[in-house]
Motif scaffolding. Structure first.
Motif: not given
Lengths: 73, 609
Positions: B42-55
């Motif tokens: 399975x694919x997974x997002x980049x590590x920056x995904x959480x910061x980006x999505x909360x912003x």
């Protein structure tokens, strides 16, 4: 004064357009309501709804053609 | 021109540690349509995904909450720069203000409530000490009175009385016929008047604070709204990048991505990725049975109709793209229905203006379609010689080829509509033969050939009994080849149908005629349009009224002119809508049912160049 035949011809032409228009309106009201429901549920269905809405217009358009033919022949 | 651009399916495999670099490379290349990988885990997002999505969540919420409508494009910037800019905005001010505003609004409403309670008593400058022996009452009285067992304070038509609790019954019985209505006495801390003025002060203070806070808030939003939208859009660009690896396949050490690229772009992708990864990457073409996404391949003139095709249904990679035919037949039917030099000129101008101003491709293409339709409307306008429904242009008149307001003209137009319908459907059959032949579906191609032969022969046969000018050429050919030929053609066509489609095929013959007759709508709508325009023209303003210099006549002239213009706007709007929708229908239902499948996925690369 025009005879009864003229009246009947006019009545026939009127019925051809009138009944066609009523039928179109009735069908379009149903399609319109269902179409709005579909568009609310699912994106990207506008084209199909638009085409479906245009389909019953055939009835009144053919009514117009027939009325015109009745009046002119 | 008649088919989609050739595509190659590619797979890029690299170390899973380099996934961020791969995403950057793919975005820099842009023209790749990434598909979800069926290889590896399975694919997974980049590590920056959480910061980006909360912003993104907080920025979107702010935009919605304060209805920010600023239009500004985002930019691809690194996450730390965007985060710094977001922090410097100090958006916590919005949260704090929101809480304080809610608090103040609730206080203001309770102050107002309290003032309403005290309003009746605001002039009374004493308090009512609480006592176990004394009771108080306030009422509206209808006639003057005196009470033995109570102290009475009258103000206006109201009275406030204090009496010993033990005399309650006596007091109330003597109030019968005096008191109209009893009023609740509000609890007070000081005196009535002091309490009233204290609450009034608190209300004024809270209202001032609320006003100042709202001014400050709107100032903040005015100053920062474009930055908020800019950051939201920039974070969205980042989010797309950080989400992309969800489509990748992963193992602990490897990651792989699959997608479609234009065939001509493959070597460019291979070289640029291999160079960036110093060859520690595998870029390969792979065989696939999946249908590639569709990317149109049309000459510039037919391009506006690509949006039209996508609006209906995107053509499949393996079928013929009918955009170029639609580019000719849609405006043709549109023009044939509307057919008016004046309306056509307006449409061309509208279309060009939309094309000039529009930023969105779909809107710009709609402008193009309107321009083409306008040109055909002008051509048919000359054919019918109609100018805003009049039969002359500034006193100039030429005899029209078809006079739509004349019964004979209508019959000719009906015949012409059916003739165009016949040609349109024949084109549909030819395209169907082409499609089926290309896919080696020879039997289907033969069936469509049978339909074509049958339709031509039947029209030749029918033309013998129709005495209308546009059928003369058909009749002429029918006579040259001999009536037997049409009969043989019909028989052979029927035979081919029976062989390829069975008896079911024969049942579809009435369907063909219904399709053919459906084209009569072109004439019927045209006729309706002419009648509406004719009605509007009965309101034609008379210049002689102005020349008379009579004020009443001038008012009449202006009123007639307004109704005349409104009438033509309505007539033109109806014309555009009906011509557009019916022409669309003739394509979507009658024409496409002969050969078209559609329903493909559009080629949507990460970034268009």
């Amino acid at each position: 004064m025009a005879g009864i035949e003229t009246g009947l011809v006019a009545l026939a032409a009127g019925l051809a357009v009138g009944v066609g228009a009523i039928a179109t309106a009735w069908v379009q009201s149903n399609i319109g309501a269902a179409g709005m429901g579909l568009m609310a549920e699912k994106d990207g269905k506008e084209t199909q709804v638009l085409i479906m809405l245009a389909l019953p217009e055939t009835l009144v358009l053919f009514g117009t053609v027939v009325a015109y033919l009745i009046l002119t022949t | 021109m008649f088919s989609m651009k050739p595509m190659s399916k590619v797979r890029v495999t690299c170390s899973s540690a380099s996934v961020e670099k791969l995403v950057k490379e793919l975005y820099d290349f842009g023209m790749i349509h990434v598909k979800k990988s069926k290889q590896l885990g399975e694919g997974k997002p980049l590590t920056s995904f959480n910061d980006v999505s909360s912003a993104l969540i907080s920025l979107r919420a702010i935009e919605r909450e304060y209805a920010i409508k600023t239009k500004i494009e985002g930019k691809e910037l690194p996450l730390n720069e965007l985060s710094k800019r977001l922090e410097s905005l100090e958006l916590s001010f919005l949260d704090d203000s929101k809480k304080r505003i809610q608090e103040l609004e609730s206080n203001i409403s309770s102050f107002k409530e309290r003032l309403k309670e005290l309003d009746l008593f605001k002039e009374i400058d004493f308090n009512l000490p609480e006592s176990e022996l004394v009771e108080y009452a306030c009422f509206d009285f209808k006639k003057d009175f005196t009470l033995k067992n109570a102290s009475v304070y009258k103000f206006g038509s109201y009275a406030l009385i204090a009496f010993p609790k033990k005399d309650r019954d006596k007091v109330f019985s003597s109030l019968k016929g005096v008191a109209l209505r009893f009023v609740n006495i509000p609890r007070i801390e000081k005196t009535f008047s002091q309490d009233y003025s204290d609450v009034q002060k608190q209300l004024d203070y809270a209202s001032r604070e609320l006003k100042d806070l709202k001014t400050e808030l709107s100032g903040f939003l005015e100053k920062n709204s474009s930055e908020i939208v800019f950051l939201r859009k920039s974070f969205e660009l980042l989010a797309r990048k950080s989400e992309l690896p969800l489509k990748f396949g992963f193992t602990e050490s490897l990651c792989s991505v699959e997608g479609w690229v234009l065939e001509k772009d493959y070597s460019h992708l291979k070289h640029s990725v291999e160079k960036e990864f110093s060859n520690k990457v595998l870029v390969e073409k792979i065989d696939s049975n999946d249908l590639p996404p569709s990317e149109y391949n049309n000459p510039t003139l037919a391009r506006p109709f690509e949006s039209f095709m996508s609006f209906l249904s995107v053509p499949r990679f393996d079928e013929l793209d009918p955009s170029i035919f639609v580019a000719l037949t849609f405006p043709l039917f549109f023009g044939m229905i509307l057919g008016d030099i004046g309306y056509g000129l307006i449409l061309v101008l509208m279309g060009l203006a939309i094309r000039w101003k529009a930023k969105d491709k779909f809107v710009s293409d709609a402008g193009g379609i309107l321009t083409y339709s306008g040109v055909f409307t002008i051509i048919f306008g000359f054919f019918y010689f109609e100018f805003f429904g009049f039969e002359e242009v500034f006193g100039f008149h030429i005899e029209p080829f078809i006079h739509r307001a004349d019964p004979h003209g209508v019959q000719e137009l009906l015949a012409l509509s059916v003739l165009f319908g016949f040609l349109h459907l024949a084109l549909g059959f030819i395209l169907a033969i082409w499609n089926n032949y290309k896919h080696h579906h020879y039997k289907h191609a033969l069936a469509k050939g049978g339909w074509l032969l049958l339709s031509i022969s039947m029209v030749f046969l029918i033309s013998q009994s129709i005495d209308i000018v546009f059928f003369e050429s058909i009749k002429h050919y029918a006579e040259v080849f001999g009536p037997e030929l049409a009969l043989y053609g019909t028989l052979i066509g029927l035979g081919v149908l029976l062989y390829t489609e069975g008896v079911i095929g024969l049942f579809e013959i009435p369907g063909y005629f219904s399709n053919l007759l459906s084209y009569m709508r072109i004439a019927a709508l045209g006729l309706a349009g002419v009648i509406i325009a004719g009605l509007v023209n009965q309101l034609k303003p008379d210049l002689a009224l102005v020349a008379s210099l009579d004020p009443l006549a001038i008012v009449m002239f202006v009123l007639t002119l307004i109704f005349f213009l409104i009438g033509h706007v309505v007539s033109l709007s109806l014309g555009i809508f009906e011509s557009g929708i019916q022409s669309l229908r003739l394509h979507a239902v009658e024409f496409f049912s002969k050969f078209y499948k559609g329903g493909a996925e559009s080629f949507s690369p990460l970034k268009r160049k």
